[in-house]
Design a protein around this motif. Structure first.
Motif, PDB file in Angstrom:
ATOM      1  N   ILE A 446       0.830  -1.203   0.000  1.00 23.81           N
ATOM      2  CA  ILE A 446       0.000   0.000   0.000  1.00 23.81           C
ATOM      3  C   ILE A 446       0.870   1.262   0.000  1.00 23.81           C
ATOM      4  O   ILE A 446       0.447   2.345   0.374  1.00 23.81           O
ATOM      5  CB  ILE A 446      -0.967   0.006   1.196  1.00 23.81           C
ATOM      6  CG1 ILE A 446      -0.187  -0.138   2.518  1.00 23.81           C
ATOM      7  CG2 ILE A 446      -1.978  -1.141   1.047  1.00 23.81           C
ATOM      8  CD1 ILE A 446      -1.036   0.170   3.739  1.00 23.81           C
ATOM      9  N   GLY A 447       2.121   1.075  -0.402  1.00 26.27           N
ATOM     10  CA  GLY A 447       3.003   2.240  -0.602  1.00 26.27           C
ATOM     11  C   GLY A 447       3.446   2.916   0.679  1.00 26.27           C
ATOM     12  O   GLY A 447       3.725   4.107   0.693  1.00 26.27           O
ATOM     13  N   GLN A 448       3.513   2.133   1.769  1.00 21.36           N
ATOM     14  CA  GLN A 448       3.882   2.766   3.030  1.00 21.36           C
ATOM     15  C   GLN A 448       5.189   2.253   3.609  1.00 21.36           C
ATOM     16  O   GLN A 448       5.678   2.792   4.580  1.00 21.36           O
ATOM     17  CB  GLN A 448       2.778   2.546   4.086  1.00 21.36           C
ATOM     18  CG  GLN A 448       1.440   3.142   3.745  1.00 21.36           C
ATOM     19  CD  GLN A 448       1.396   4.646   3.865  1.00 21.36           C
ATOM     20  OE1 GLN A 448       2.422   5.299   3.901  1.00 21.36           O
ATOM     21  NE2 GLN A 448       0.182   5.201   3.892  1.00 21.36           N
ATOM     22  N   GLY A 449       5.748   1.197   3.044  1.00 18.07           N
ATOM     23  CA  GLY A 449       6.932   0.600   3.663  1.00 18.07           C
ATOM     24  C   GLY A 449       8.178   1.422   3.436  1.00 18.07           C
ATOM     25  O   GLY A 449       8.239   2.599   3.768  1.00 18.07           O
ATOM     26  N   GLU A 450       9.169   0.778   2.853  1.00 23.45           N
ATOM     27  CA  GLU A 450      10.430   1.475   2.577  1.00 23.45           C
ATOM     28  C   GLU A 450      10.362   2.229   1.253  1.00 23.45           C
ATOM     29  O   GLU A 450      11.291   2.893   0.866  1.00 23.45           O
ATOM     30  CB  GLU A 450      11.588   0.477   2.516  1.00 23.45           C
ATOM     31  CG  GLU A 450      12.005  -0.066   3.873  1.00 23.45           C
ATOM     32  CD  GLU A 450      11.130  -1.238   4.300  1.00 23.45           C
ATOM     33  OE1 GLU A 450      10.517  -1.877   3.430  1.00 23.45           O
ATOM     34  OE2 GLU A 450      11.042  -1.483   5.524  1.00 23.45           O
ATOM     35  N   ILE A 451       9.224   2.041   0.537  1.00 19.80           N
ATOM     36  CA  ILE A 451       9.131   2.639  -0.803  1.00 19.80           C
ATOM     37  C   ILE A 451       9.078   4.160  -0.720  1.00 19.80           C
ATOM     38  O   ILE A 451       8.319   4.720   0.073  1.00 19.80           O
ATOM     39  CB  ILE A 451       7.850   2.159  -1.509  1.00 19.80           C
ATOM     40  CG1 ILE A 451       7.641   0.670  -1.319  1.00 19.80           C
ATOM     41  CG2 ILE A 451       7.828   2.624  -2.962  1.00 19.80           C
ATOM     42  CD1 ILE A 451       8.143  -0.223  -2.354  1.00 19.80           C
ATOM     43  N   LEU A 452       9.906   4.800  -1.553  1.00 15.97           N
ATOM     44  CA  LEU A 452       9.856   6.263  -1.656  1.00 15.97           C
ATOM     45  C   LEU A 452       9.795   6.632  -3.132  1.00 15.97           C
ATOM     46  O   LEU A 452      10.442   6.000  -3.958  1.00 15.97           O
ATOM     47  CB  LEU A 452      11.100   6.910  -1.035  1.00 15.97           C
ATOM     48  CG  LEU A 452      11.341   6.752   0.458  1.00 15.97           C
ATOM     49  CD1 LEU A 452      12.687   7.350   0.851  1.00 15.97           C
ATOM     50  CD2 LEU A 452      10.212   7.400   1.256  1.00 15.97           C
ATOM     51  N   MET A 453       8.964   7.641  -3.427  1.00 14.93           N
ATOM     52  CA  MET A 453       8.901   8.113  -4.807  1.00 14.93           C
ATOM     53  C   MET A 453       8.969   9.638  -4.841  1.00 14.93           C
ATOM     54  O   MET A 453       8.494  10.314  -3.933  1.00 14.93           O
ATOM     55  CB  MET A 453       7.587   7.668  -5.487  1.00 14.93           C
ATOM     56  CG  MET A 453       7.572   6.199  -5.889  1.00 14.93           C
ATOM     57  SD  MET A 453       5.954   5.709  -6.504  1.00 14.93           S
ATOM     58  CE  MET A 453       5.978   6.387  -8.157  1.00 14.93           C
ATOM     59  N   THR A 454       9.562  10.139  -5.924  1.00 12.63           N
ATOM     60  CA  THR A 454       9.553  11.597  -6.107  1.00 12.63           C
ATOM     61  C   THR A 454       8.265  11.961  -6.844  1.00 12.63           C
ATOM     62  O   THR A 454       7.678  11.122  -7.535  1.00 12.63           O
ATOM     63  CB  THR A 454      10.743  12.047  -6.952  1.00 12.63           C
ATOM     64  OG1 THR A 454      10.611  11.492  -8.264  1.00 12.63           O
ATOM     65  CG2 THR A 454      12.067  11.598  -6.342  1.00 12.63           C
ATOM     66  N   PRO A 455       7.826  13.196  -6.725  1.00 15.30           N
ATOM     67  CA  PRO A 455       6.629  13.617  -7.472  1.00 15.30           C
ATOM     68  C   PRO A 455       6.774  13.366  -8.971  1.00 15.30           C
ATOM     69  O   PRO A 455       5.805  12.994  -9.635  1.00 15.30           O
ATOM     70  CB  PRO A 455       6.540  15.113  -7.160  1.00 15.30           C
ATOM     71  CG  PRO A 455       7.147  15.234  -5.795  1.00 15.30           C
ATOM     72  CD  PRO A 455       8.269  14.227  -5.769  1.00 15.30           C
ATOM     73  N   LEU A 456       8.014  13.543  -9.499  1.00 15.80           N
ATOM     74  CA  LEU A 456       8.217  13.276 -10.919  1.00 15.80           C
ATOM     75  C   LEU A 456       7.947  11.809 -11.243  1.00 15.80           C
ATOM     76  O   LEU A 456       7.296  11.487 -12.246  1.00 15.80           O
ATOM     77  CB  LEU A 456       9.657  13.647 -11.309  1.00 15.80           C
ATOM     78  CG  LEU A 456      10.033  13.334 -12.762  1.00 15.80           C
ATOM     79  CD1 LEU A 456       9.253  14.220 -13.714  1.00 15.80           C
ATOM     80  CD2 LEU A 456      11.531  13.504 -12.992  1.00 15.80           C
ATOM     81  N   GLN A 457       8.392  10.910 -10.365  1.00 14.71           N
ATOM     82  CA  GLN A 457       8.150   9.472 -10.593  1.00 14.71           C
ATOM     83  C   GLN A 457       6.668   9.157 -10.525  1.00 14.71           C
ATOM     84  O   GLN A 457       6.166   8.312 -11.269  1.00 14.71           O
ATOM     85  CB  GLN A 457       8.924   8.647  -9.567  1.00 14.71           C
ATOM     86  CG  GLN A 457      10.433   8.620  -9.835  1.00 14.71           C
ATOM     87  CD  GLN A 457      11.221   7.970  -8.708  1.00 14.71           C
ATOM     88  OE1 GLN A 457      10.817   8.035  -7.557  1.00 14.71           O
ATOM     89  NE2 GLN A 457      12.347   7.363  -9.044  1.00 14.71           N
ATOM     90  N   MET A 458       5.963   9.836  -9.606  1.00 17.66           N
ATOM     91  CA  MET A 458       4.518   9.605  -9.504  1.00 17.66           C
ATOM     92  C   MET A 458       3.824  10.029 -10.800  1.00 17.66           C
ATOM     93  O   MET A 458       2.983   9.299 -11.346  1.00 17.66           O
ATOM     94  CB  MET A 458       3.944  10.405  -8.331  1.00 17.66           C
ATOM     95  CG  MET A 458       4.490   9.984  -6.975  1.00 17.66           C
ATOM     96  SD  MET A 458       3.813  11.056  -5.688  1.00 17.66           S
ATOM     97  CE  MET A 458       4.797  10.550  -4.280  1.00 17.66           C
ATOM     98  N   ALA A 459       4.186  11.210 -11.299  1.00 22.85           N
ATOM     99  CA  ALA A 459       3.562  11.703 -12.522  1.00 22.85           C
ATOM    100  C   ALA A 459       3.901  10.795 -13.694  1.00 22.85           C
ATOM    101  O   ALA A 459       3.049  10.499 -14.542  1.00 22.85           O
ATOM    102  CB  ALA A 459       4.016  13.138 -12.798  1.00 22.85           C
ATOM    103  N   ASN A 460       5.163  10.342 -13.727  1.00 27.53           N
ATOM    104  CA  ASN A 460       5.575   9.466 -14.812  1.00 27.53           C
ATOM    105  C   ASN A 460       4.816   8.137 -14.754  1.00 27.53           C
ATOM    106  O   ASN A 460       4.396   7.600 -15.774  1.00 27.53           O
ATOM    107  CB  ASN A 460       7.075   9.217 -14.721  1.00 27.53           C
ATOM    108  CG  ASN A 460       7.561   8.350 -15.858  1.00 27.53           C
ATOM    109  OD1 ASN A 460       7.463   8.748 -17.012  1.00 27.53           O
ATOM    110  ND2 ASN A 460       8.029   7.158 -15.532  1.00 27.53           N
ATOM    111  N   MET A 461       4.584   7.667 -13.521  1.00 25.29           N
ATOM    112  CA  MET A 461       3.867   6.392 -13.376  1.00 25.29           C
ATOM    113  C   MET A 461       2.446   6.515 -13.919  1.00 25.29           C
ATOM    114  O   MET A 461       1.962   5.635 -14.633  1.00 25.29           O
ATOM    115  CB  MET A 461       3.849   5.997 -11.897  1.00 25.29           C
ATOM    116  CG  MET A 461       3.139   4.690 -11.621  1.00 25.29           C
ATOM    117  SD  MET A 461       2.754   4.545  -9.868  1.00 25.29           S
ATOM    118  CE  MET A 461       1.315   5.582  -9.741  1.00 25.29           C
TER     119      MET A 461
END
Lengths: 609, 423
Positions: A446-461
């Motif tokens: 659910i995206g809460q563990g060790e996962i980190l994303m930048t806003p750019l990665q979110m938009a790209n996804m």
């Protein structure tokens, strides 16, 4: 009689010998030896660079975004200095008596004959006034130069700024930059510095024994002309960028908008921001220090460098990987009892319809459903062991641009975080070899563990989802134009395929439409545009949660993919979703009609407390 | 006695005019600026030099019109006047660059040592052309020597070592008139040994060579009648040279510091590149940058932008080197050589001993100036401040060489008018 007549011949022979020796010596100095000629030239001739104007920057509508305006540099030659009245300098240049004295002393220390800088960045108006008032001054010279001028005072974090190169940059450039050259220090000005700076010309000038310039060398026979820098065109929509910056007033966070079909970045808002013109001119150093000391850190390029746990938006790639790997189908049903039963109710979940299929799981953002999916993925019998399963999952994430740099054309990009199985094998930090199962790392689902994303990665996804499994690397510069060429040379990129079958996107995208139509992102709903999206809430142990929304529109022909993060704004639905919808409306319609009330509400809200 | 046939030597005149023109061009190249107006502008150096050229030409005409007997007759008066002026300078002279050698006459600076050279040449010619004169006569030789040494010493007292050294050039005249060659040879060897020792520092080799030459010359001059006498002289002479090679370092270290450094930089200009070595380095760079054919007239930027100190006076040869290259520097040297050869021809073909001795004096002085001045600009001779005839800026030098040369032209013009009787 004259017994010594022969001595005349001896005398003439000796004198002749001396002259012969001299002529031979002269031959060796003048003709054979190159040393003297070389030293003569190097003592006499200096090569000075001629600095071309920097290339202009255009926005996606081919309008000038950044160009150059003339300024003047004021130099002094201490030896010729005559200042009848310092008030002129004090008033027009806004310098104190101490500053004036200090500058002159420094110049004298450097050389009394050679020129030193007295004042930089003098505006043409000031230059005119100075010229008029300084008719009886001595030892001052003005040189024309240019500085950046911003037609749209937005996108400071995108553009970056230019300033003189430092020692480190000179050393690293392999001779390209010399002391005194200007260089882009951040943003596009830095990443595209080599295009923008153009080619310096060389001018050979004669100098006299004191090092003063006295004219051109051989009438400029060996001079080379400077070539203006290349113009570059950004995919950036400056109106959208300004609108985004306005929406983010008094907030911390990011907005990244990408055109899915091209990967061009339409908006790249980092909040709080500043006027790019702040970092030009005489106050550059001072202003930079002020920005540097600001606790809100406006120099921090959040869309590129801030890393957040993505929260619920991460359920989308988790679902896509599971679908493609056959772990689940669109029809797979899991139950949810307010939490993930198989792990003692963790993670917890809100009340909603249960049991449920993938569409509703996305619509209601069911934690249990994705925890179950993730667990079944990692413990699936199709994999030899959890390592093979996890590494497969890891590769899917990677292919979707998660946990790695997207190589955007801007420096200092962060790669987020996607933990590898090796990391979990590390005993000291995590669990150790063969000592972890899906339940240990279930919060990844659910995206809460060790996962980190930048806003750019979110938009790209989300752009990748809009494109049904493929994307073009996000980028700012879409085209470059060499001086005196009529056409833009478009930068081309290779499409990146995630290897996820496009058919799997149908359910996910439909569900994202439902999220906006009647789910958590209802505030992003617009009757004219079919918006698909997903909200997220980034848990923030230090205060109010961060609001996240990713989405794209229109559904059938996606023209804009967007990620919005507003720090400390709570749930994603309440603030991030409407902000994204305003950006979408602004981009697709050019104005705000449908969501006027949201615009006012968001612009007048302050999340910096 | 009037001139039966005016044997005017056009060759000397042409060489003279050629050198004066070349010299003025060099001065113009160094001193012109783009803002200058007319060539004949007395506020500029090249304008002033045109004036001096004009004056010199008028003076040359006056000199040519003189009666040769008058010239001979005033020789001693001129000499006496010169000595008086030199002494006067010691008391009321004006100091320029450390040398108290200038008199201000009618507002114009004038250097009596220039006049003294000419007067000495005349007096020496007069004295040595006496009927029974012989350098083998000790007292006559002594008087002749004193005629040269006295003004030389006074000029040294003026602290103008450069000009004083010029008087050494009369040695050539003495040699021509029968001086035992042993003395000039010994002086030449002294210089050679000193230079080679200082330059290489290899004392042992020098001694070996000196002794080797000694033995060879002893064998060559082996004459049974004077064997012992010659052997003694040789032992003394070569002992002196061997001793010199050991002690030349110490002798140099006894000199005044500014002269020491000038000698040291001759062998290593890099030793004091910002100080005394600077002139020599810059001078060699300027000359060396000319290449084969030079940068072109008025394009000698190295000299134009004042990299070479004293470039319009002592270092004017640099401009020639930079703007006209090796062809130019060689041409200048060849012109000087031709003038010297021509003067020697005039001297040898004059019918009077007075004219011959005077002619040799003129060519010796001229040669010495060129030898020292050009030698110092190319780093072969220590920096000694004496002008390059016809090239260095300044009226005194140009005028004095004009008179020196045209007196000889005058004396030669009586060639056909004098009976070939005098020895």
């Amino acid at each position: 009689m004259d017994n010594f007549k022969v001595r005349g011949d001896i005398i003439i022979a000796v004198i002749g010998l001396v002259f012969l020796i001299y002529i031979g010596r002269l031959f060796s100095i003048q003709v054979l030896s190159e040393e003297y000629a070389l030293r003569g030239t190097s003592n006499l001739v200096t090569t000075k660079p001629t600095i071309p104007p920097r290339g202009n920057i255009y926005n996606r509508k081919n309008e000038i975004f950044v160009d150059n305006r003339p300024i003047f540099k004021m130099m002094i030659t201490p030896r010729n200095l005559y200042i009848p009245d310092t008030t002129v300098l004090k008033e027009l240049l806004d310098m104190s008596q101490e500053e004036i004295d200090e500058t002159i002393q420094k110049a004298q220390k450097y050389s009394t004959w050679k020129e030193s800088v007295f004042a930089r960045y003098i505006k043409p108006e000031t230059y005119g006034a100075l010229q008029e008032k300084m008719w009886n001054f001595g030892g001052f010279t003005f040189y024309p130069s240019t500085t950046r001028s911003y037609r749209y005072e937005v996108g400071a974090n995108i553009l970056g700024y230019i300033s003189e190169v430092n020692e480190r940059e000179i050393d690293a450039s392999g001779g390209l930059y010399k002391s005194g050259d200007m260089i882009g220090k951040s943003g596009i000005e830095r990443s595209h510095d080599k295009d923008l700076r153009g080619k310096q010309g060389k001018k050979k000038v004669l100098k006299d024994v004191h090092g003063r310039e006295v004219g051109s060398y051989l009438n400029g026979k060996y001079d080379t002309v400077s070539v203006k820098g290349k113009d570059i065109m950004l995919g950036l929509d400056t109106d959208l960028q300004r609108f985004g910056e306005q929406l983010m007033w008094n907030k911390k966070g990011s907005i990244v908008a990408i055109e899915p079909s091209s990967g061009e970045i339409l908006a790249f808002v980092s909040a709080p921001t500043y006027n790019p013109a702040t970092l030009t001119g005489r106050e550059l150093q001072k202003n930079w220090r002020t920005l540097q000391l600001d606790t809100l850190n406006p120099l921090f390029n959040r869309p590129l460098m801030a890393e957040y746990p993505p929260g619920s938006i991460f359920k989308l790639p988790v679902a896509l990987a599971a679908l493609n790997e056959g772990i689940i189908t669109e029809e797979t049903i899991y139950g949810c009892g307010g939490g993930f039963k198989r792990n003692g109710g963790k993670p917890g979940c809100r009340f909603h319809v249960t049991p449920l299929k993938l569409d509703n799981a996305i619509k209601y953002s069911c934690n249990s459903y994705f925890a179950a999916t993730y667990m079944d993925f990692l413990h699936s019998s199709k994999f030899r062991d959890i390592y093979e399963a996890y590494d497969t999952w890891y590769r899917y994430m990677n292919l979707m641009g998660i946990g790695r740099q997207l190589n955007v054309d801007m420096p200092y990009e962060k790669d987020g975080n996607l933990p590898s199985s090796d990391l979990y094998d590390n005993e000291r930090i995590y669990y150790g070899k063969n000592r972890w199962k899906a339940t240990h790392i279930i919060s990844n689902s659910i995206g809460q563990g060790e996962i980190l994303m930048t806003p750019l990665q979110m938009a790209n996804m989300v752009a990748m989802i809009a494109n049904k499994g493929k994307y073009l690397p996000p980028h700012f510069v879409k085209a470059t134009k060499s001086p005196n060429k009529p056409h833009w040379d478009h930068v081309s990129f290779d499409t990146i395929f995630t290897r996820i079958n496009p058919i799997h996107f149908q359910t996910v995208v439909d569900a994202m439409e439902q999220v906006v139509a009647s789910g958590t992102a209802r505030r992003a709903y617009m009757s004219d545009f079919d918006v698909c999206g997903k909200t997220g809430t980034v848990q923030n142990p230090h205060g109010e949660d961060h609001a996240v929304f990713v989405g794209f529109a229109p559904k059938d022909n996606p023209q804009i993919a967007i990620a919005v993060i507003i720090e400390n704004a709570g749930g994603g639905g309440r603030w991030a979703a409407p902000t994204a919808s305003l950006m979408i409306e602004k981009y697709l319609r050019g104005e705000i009609k449908e969501k006027k009330f949201e615009e006012n509400r968001i612009m007048s809200t302050n999340f910096i407390r | 006695m009037g001139r039966k046939n005016f044997d005017f030597d056009i060759v000397t005149l042409l060489l003279y005019l050629g050198l004066v023109l070349f010299g003025w061009m060099a001065i113009y190249a160094v001193t012109f600026t783009n803002t200058d107006g007319a060539l004949f502008d007395l506020s500029t150096m090249h304008g002033k030099q045109i004036m001096w050229v004009g004056i010199s030409l008028v003076v040359a005409l006056v000199v040519l019109s003189l009666d040769n007997r008058f010239i001979e007759a005033i020789s001693y008066f001129a000499y006496g006047a010169a000595i008086l002026m030199l002494i006067l300078v010691l008391f009321i002279g004006k100091e320029v660059n450390g040398a108290k050698s200038w008199l201000i006459i009618a507002g114009q600076p004038f250097q009596p040592s220039e006049f003294a050279k000419m007067a000495t040449a005349l007096a020496l010619a007069r004295y040595m052309s006496r009927l029974n004169f012989s350098l083998n006569n000790t007292s006559q030789a002594l008087v002749a020597g004193l005629l040269v040494i006295v003004p030389g010493i006074i000029v040294i007292l003026q602290n103008d070592t450069g000009s004083a050294l010029v008087f050494a050039s009369f040695l050539i005249v003495f040699f021509r008139e029968g001086l035992n060659p042993f003395i000039p040879i010994l002086i030449l060897l002294t210089g050679l040994v000193a230079v080679v020792t200082l330059g290489t520092g290899k004392v042992g080799w020098i001694i070996a060579i000196v002794l080797g030459v000694g033995v060879l010359s002893f064998l060559y001059f082996d004459n049974p009648r004077y064997r012992i006498k010659i052997a003694v002289i040789h032992i003394i002479a070569f002992g002196y040279l061997a001793g010199l090679s050991f002690s030349v370092d110490k002798i140099v270290s006894k000199l005044p510091p500014h002269q020491q450094i000038r000698i040291k930089i001759l062998f290593d200009p890099g030793q004091d590149p910002r100080g005394a070595g600077y002139n020599v380095i810059q001078s060699k760079i300027a000359i060396g940058s000319g290449g084969v054919s030079g940068k072109g007239y008025l394009d000698g930027n190295y000299t134009k932008y004042k990299f070479v100190p004293k470039q319009e006076t002592d270092f004017i040869y640099c401009t020639v080197g930079e703007e006209f290259g090796w062809l130019g520097t060689s041409t200048v040297l060849i012109m000087f050589f031709l003038l010297i050869v021509r003067l020697l021809f005039l001297a040898e073909n004059s019918k009077t001993r007075f004219a011959r001795i005077y002619g040799y004096s003129v060519l010796s002085i001229l040669f010495f100036h060129v030898f020292v001045n050009v030698g110092m600009t190319i780093g072969l001779v220590p920096v000694i401040g004496i002008p390059l005839p016809f090239f260095s800026y300044g009226g005194s030098s140009l005028l004095s060489f004009t008179v020196l040369i045209f007196l000889m032209v005058n004396l030669y013009s009586y060639r056909a008018s004098v009976l070939g009787s005098k020895l």
